[in-house]
Scaffold this motif. Structure first.
Motif, PDB file in Angstrom:
ATOM      1  N   TYR A  84       4.142  16.307  -6.160  1.00 52.67           N
ATOM      2  CA  TYR A  84       4.008  14.849  -6.196  1.00 52.67           C
ATOM      3  C   TYR A  84       4.575  14.314  -7.500  1.00 52.67           C
ATOM      4  CZ  TYR A  84       1.771  10.258  -6.638  1.00 52.67           C
ATOM      5  OH  TYR A  84       1.531   8.912  -6.825  1.00 52.67           O
ATOM      6  N   LEU A  85       5.452  13.330  -7.381  1.00 50.57           N
ATOM      7  CA  LEU A  85       5.965  12.624  -8.551  1.00 50.57           C
ATOM      8  C   LEU A  85       5.681  11.146  -8.361  1.00 50.57           C
ATOM      9  CD1 LEU A  85       7.532  12.695 -11.234  1.00 50.57           C
ATOM     10  CD2 LEU A  85       9.604  12.254  -9.921  1.00 50.57           C
ATOM     11  N   GLY A  86       4.814  10.601  -9.216  1.00 51.73           N
ATOM     12  CA  GLY A  86       4.430   9.206  -9.111  1.00 51.73           C
ATOM     13  C   GLY A  86       5.296   8.299  -9.968  1.00 51.73           C
ATOM     14  N   HIS A  87       4.832   7.067 -10.138  1.00 53.61           N
ATOM     15  CA  HIS A  87       5.558   6.098 -10.956  1.00 53.61           C
ATOM     16  C   HIS A  87       5.712   6.603 -12.387  1.00 53.61           C
ATOM     17  CE1 HIS A  87       5.905   2.334  -8.512  1.00 53.61           C
ATOM     18  NE2 HIS A  87       5.019   2.971  -7.781  1.00 53.61           N
ATOM     19  N   HIS A  88       4.657   7.225 -12.884  1.00 50.13           N
ATOM     20  CA  HIS A  88       4.676   7.710 -14.260  1.00 50.13           C
ATOM     21  C   HIS A  88       5.203   9.143 -14.275  1.00 50.13           C
ATOM     22  CE1 HIS A  88       2.505   4.153 -15.440  1.00 50.13           C
ATOM     23  NE2 HIS A  88       1.579   4.399 -14.530  1.00 50.13           N
ATOM     24  N   ASN A  89       5.866   9.486 -15.365  1.00 45.95           N
ATOM     25  CA  ASN A  89       6.482  10.805 -15.462  1.00 45.95           C
ATOM     26  C   ASN A  89       5.483  11.928 -15.723  1.00 45.95           C
ATOM     27  OD1 ASN A  89       9.165   9.827 -15.093  1.00 45.95           O
ATOM     28  ND2 ASN A  89       9.170   9.130 -17.224  1.00 45.95           N
ATOM     29  N   ALA A  90       4.285  11.557 -16.186  1.00 43.16           N
ATOM     30  CA  ALA A  90       3.230  12.547 -16.448  1.00 43.16           C
ATOM     31  C   ALA A  90       3.695  13.623 -17.423  1.00 43.16           C
ATOM     32  CB  ALA A  90       2.742  13.174 -15.147  1.00 43.16           C
ATOM     33  N   LEU A  91       4.333  13.179 -18.496  1.00 46.73           N
ATOM     34  CA  LEU A  91       4.782  14.094 -19.538  1.00 46.73           C
ATOM     35  C   LEU A  91       3.948  13.881 -20.797  1.00 46.73           C
ATOM     36  CD1 LEU A  91       8.653  13.613 -19.173  1.00 46.73           C
ATOM     37  CD2 LEU A  91       7.277  15.498 -18.263  1.00 46.73           C
ATOM     38  N   GLN A  92       3.699  14.983 -21.523  1.00 46.92           N
ATOM     39  CA  GLN A  92       2.977  14.902 -22.781  1.00 46.92           C
ATOM     40  C   GLN A  92       3.969  14.604 -23.904  1.00 46.92           C
ATOM     41  OE1 GLN A  92      -0.404  15.112 -23.137  1.00 46.92           O
ATOM     42  NE2 GLN A  92      -0.454  15.162 -20.896  1.00 46.92           N
ATOM     43  N   GLU A  93       3.840  13.422 -24.486  1.00 54.21           N
ATOM     44  CA  GLU A  93       4.819  12.954 -25.476  1.00 54.21           C
ATOM     45  C   GLU A  93       4.895  13.858 -26.709  1.00 54.21           C
ATOM     46  OE1 GLU A  93       6.651   9.795 -25.579  1.00 54.21           O
ATOM     47  OE2 GLU A  93       6.268   9.677 -23.436  1.00 54.21           O
ATOM     48  N   ALA A  94       3.784  14.487 -27.083  1.00 54.71           N
ATOM     49  CA  ALA A  94       3.754  15.286 -28.308  1.00 54.71           C
ATOM     50  C   ALA A  94       4.283  16.700 -28.107  1.00 54.71           C
ATOM     51  CB  ALA A  94       2.338  15.346 -28.872  1.00 54.71           C
ATOM     52  N   LEU A  95       4.596  17.063 -26.859  1.00 56.90           N
ATOM     53  CA  LEU A  95       5.112  18.404 -26.570  1.00 56.90           C
ATOM     54  C   LEU A  95       6.619  18.368 -26.388  1.00 56.90           C
ATOM     55  CD1 LEU A  95       2.451  19.713 -24.011  1.00 56.90           C
ATOM     56  CD2 LEU A  95       2.500  20.017 -26.496  1.00 56.90           C
ATOM     57  N   THR A  96       7.229  19.529 -26.485  1.00 50.21           N
ATOM     58  CA  THR A  96       8.663  19.625 -26.244  1.00 50.21           C
ATOM     59  C   THR A  96       8.939  19.597 -24.743  1.00 50.21           C
ATOM     60  OG1 THR A  96       8.716  22.029 -26.083  1.00 50.21           O
ATOM     61  CG2 THR A  96       8.932  21.069 -28.286  1.00 50.21           C
ATOM     62  N   VAL A  97      10.196  19.452 -24.406  1.00 55.86           N
ATOM     63  CA  VAL A  97      10.598  19.493 -23.001  1.00 55.86           C
ATOM     64  C   VAL A  97      10.189  20.818 -22.375  1.00 55.86           C
ATOM     65  CG1 VAL A  97      12.598  19.566 -21.459  1.00 55.86           C
ATOM     66  CG2 VAL A  97      12.481  17.850 -23.279  1.00 55.86           C
ATOM     67  N   ASN A  98      10.475  21.926 -23.043  1.00 54.73           N
ATOM     68  CA  ASN A  98      10.126  23.250 -22.522  1.00 54.73           C
ATOM     69  C   ASN A  98       8.622  23.395 -22.322  1.00 54.73           C
ATOM     70  OD1 ASN A  98      12.197  24.891 -21.772  1.00 54.73           O
ATOM     71  ND2 ASN A  98      12.239  26.118 -23.643  1.00 54.73           N
ATOM     72  N   GLU A  99       7.846  22.916 -23.289  1.00 54.31           N
ATOM     73  CA  GLU A  99       6.390  23.047 -23.201  1.00 54.31           C
ATOM     74  C   GLU A  99       5.851  22.249 -22.012  1.00 54.31           C
ATOM     75  OE1 GLU A  99       5.392  23.775 -27.937  1.00 54.31           O
ATOM     76  OE2 GLU A  99       5.520  21.736 -27.133  1.00 54.31           O
ATOM     77  N   ASN A 100       6.402  21.079 -21.781  1.00 53.67           N
ATOM     78  CA  ASN A 100       5.994  20.287 -20.631  1.00 53.67           C
ATOM     79  C   ASN A 100       6.308  21.008 -19.327  1.00 53.67           C
ATOM     80  OD1 ASN A 100       4.980  17.263 -20.831  1.00 53.67           O
ATOM     81  ND2 ASN A 100       6.259  17.636 -22.634  1.00 53.67           N
ATOM     82  N   GLY A 145       0.787  -1.236   0.000  1.00 51.90           N
ATOM     83  CA  GLY A 145       0.000   0.000   0.000  1.00 51.90           C
ATOM     84  C   GLY A 145       0.814   1.279   0.000  1.00 51.90           C
ATOM     85  N   LYS A 146       2.082   1.199  -0.409  1.00 56.63           N
ATOM     86  CA  LYS A 146       2.931   2.395  -0.376  1.00 56.63           C
ATOM     87  C   LYS A 146       2.391   3.488  -1.302  1.00 56.63           C
ATOM     88  CE  LYS A 146       6.776   0.323  -1.566  1.00 56.63           C
ATOM     89  NZ  LYS A 146       6.206  -1.028  -1.790  1.00 56.63           N
ATOM     90  N   THR A 147       2.123   3.127  -2.553  1.00 57.96           N
ATOM     91  CA  THR A 147       1.618   4.116  -3.494  1.00 57.96           C
ATOM     92  C   THR A 147       0.247   4.619  -3.072  1.00 57.96           C
ATOM     93  OG1 THR A 147       2.891   3.259  -5.375  1.00 57.96           O
ATOM     94  CG2 THR A 147       0.883   4.479  -5.891  1.00 57.96           C
ATOM     95  N   SER A 148      -0.590   3.727  -2.550  1.00 64.80           N
ATOM     96  CA  SER A 148      -1.913   4.150  -2.064  1.00 64.80           C
ATOM     97  C   SER A 148      -1.769   5.179  -0.942  1.00 64.80           C
ATOM     98  CB  SER A 148      -2.705   2.943  -1.565  1.00 64.80           C
ATOM     99  OG  SER A 148      -3.024   2.071  -2.635  1.00 64.80           O
ATOM    100  N   LEU A 149      -0.823   4.958  -0.032  1.00 63.85           N
ATOM    101  CA  LEU A 149      -0.617   5.906   1.056  1.00 63.85           C
ATOM    102  C   LEU A 149      -0.147   7.259   0.522  1.00 63.85           C
ATOM    103  CD1 LEU A 149      -0.461   6.801   3.954  1.00 63.85           C
ATOM    104  CD2 LEU A 149       1.723   5.596   4.177  1.00 63.85           C
ATOM    105  N   LEU A 150       0.772   7.244  -0.430  1.00 62.63           N
ATOM    106  CA  LEU A 150       1.255   8.505  -0.993  1.00 62.63           C
ATOM    107  C   LEU A 150       0.120   9.268  -1.664  1.00 62.63           C
ATOM    108  CD1 LEU A 150       4.751   7.632  -2.515  1.00 62.63           C
ATOM    109  CD2 LEU A 150       4.181   8.429  -0.225  1.00 62.63           C
ATOM    110  N   ARG A 151      -0.730   8.566  -2.388  1.00 60.78           N
ATOM    111  CA  ARG A 151      -1.859   9.221  -3.062  1.00 60.78           C
ATOM    112  C   ARG A 151      -2.852   9.790  -2.048  1.00 60.78           C
ATOM    113  NH1 ARG A 151      -2.743   8.793  -8.326  1.00 60.78           N
ATOM    114  NH2 ARG A 151      -5.007   8.822  -8.038  1.00 60.78           N
ATOM    115  N   ILE A 152      -3.027   9.094  -0.932  1.00 64.48           N
ATOM    116  CA  ILE A 152      -3.891   9.612   0.126  1.00 64.48           C
ATOM    117  C   ILE A 152      -3.285  10.884   0.718  1.00 64.48           C
ATOM    118  CG2 ILE A 152      -4.753   9.159   2.454  1.00 64.48           C
ATOM    119  CD1 ILE A 152      -5.089   6.208   1.595  1.00 64.48           C
ATOM    120  N   LEU A 153      -1.965  10.882   0.939  1.00 69.17           N
ATOM    121  CA  LEU A 153      -1.292  12.074   1.475  1.00 69.17           C
ATOM    122  C   LEU A 153      -1.451  13.269   0.542  1.00 69.17           C
ATOM    123  CD1 LEU A 153       2.074  10.592   2.820  1.00 69.17           C
ATOM    124  CD2 LEU A 153       0.004  11.130   4.124  1.00 69.17           C
TER     125      LEU A 153
END
Length: 205
Positions: free
Chosen positions: A78-94, A39-47
């Protein structure tokens, strides 16, 4: 200060944990540990206020996070398992998009310096879809340097990083703590961060 008391988490018909509590003060780090399914990720999401708890309370500076709304979210990164980046955008735009959500408008110099420190000098105009997994993780981590949040909650932040990047991230977290910030993180790797011993919370599946 982050205060947690008697948290209980149930997902489906399974109870992940109950009676979880801790108190984290300014300048301190909490390592959250436990096996897969504990439940580590679940706890982080609750926090973070992203998932509800079955029972218990979370206070930020003495006030329930449910009553704080946007003011708590502005204090939180919050930084989760996924990077949450938009693949179609540039680094700067993200980076600009997420900085705007956090109420920050970083300068081009700040963005360039953050990327350079993460080993991505000159990557501002590259499309995220053309980056390796390690480079994408570094882009996500560069957001740490472009926000003013006091509480960092990081879920396996060292994944897909080489040893040099792991040390750099550890240094970033240590600097954040030195400035009075707080951090909660999970990691399957034992990484020393700063000189103050971390608090440890063990979840048992």
């Amino acid at each position: 200060m982050l205060e947690v008391s008697n948290l209980k988490c149930v997902r489906g018909e399974r109870q992940l944990f109950e009676g979880v509590g801790f108190r984290l003060e300014s300048g301190k780090l909490l390592y959250l540990r436990g096996g897969n399914g504990a439940g580590k990720t679940s706890l982080l999401r609750i926090l973070c206020g992203l998932s509800p708890a079955e029972a218990g309370q979370i206070l930020w500076n003495g006030i329930p996070i449910s009553a704080l709304g946007d003011s708590y979210r502005q204090d939180l990164f919050y930084l989760g398992h996924h990077n949450a980046l938009q693949e179609a955008l540039t680094v700067n735009e993200n980076l600009s998009f997420y900085a705007t959500l956090a109420g920050v408008v970083p300068s081009e110099v700040d963005t360039a310096n953050a990327l350079a420190r993460l080993g991505l000098r000159g990557y501002q105009t590259r499309l995220v879809r053309h980056l390796s997994q390690g480079q994408k993780r570094r882009v996500a981590l560069s957001r740490l340097m472009l926000n003013r949040a006091r509480l960092w909650i990081l879920d396996e932040p060292f994944v897909a990083l080489d040893q040099a990047a792991i040390q750099l991230l550890a240094d970033l977290v240590a600097a954040h703590l030195d400035k009075g910030g707080l951090a909660v993180l999970t990691s399957h790797q034992q990484v020393d961060i700063g000189t103050v011993p971390a608090q440890v919370l063990e979840l048992n599946a």
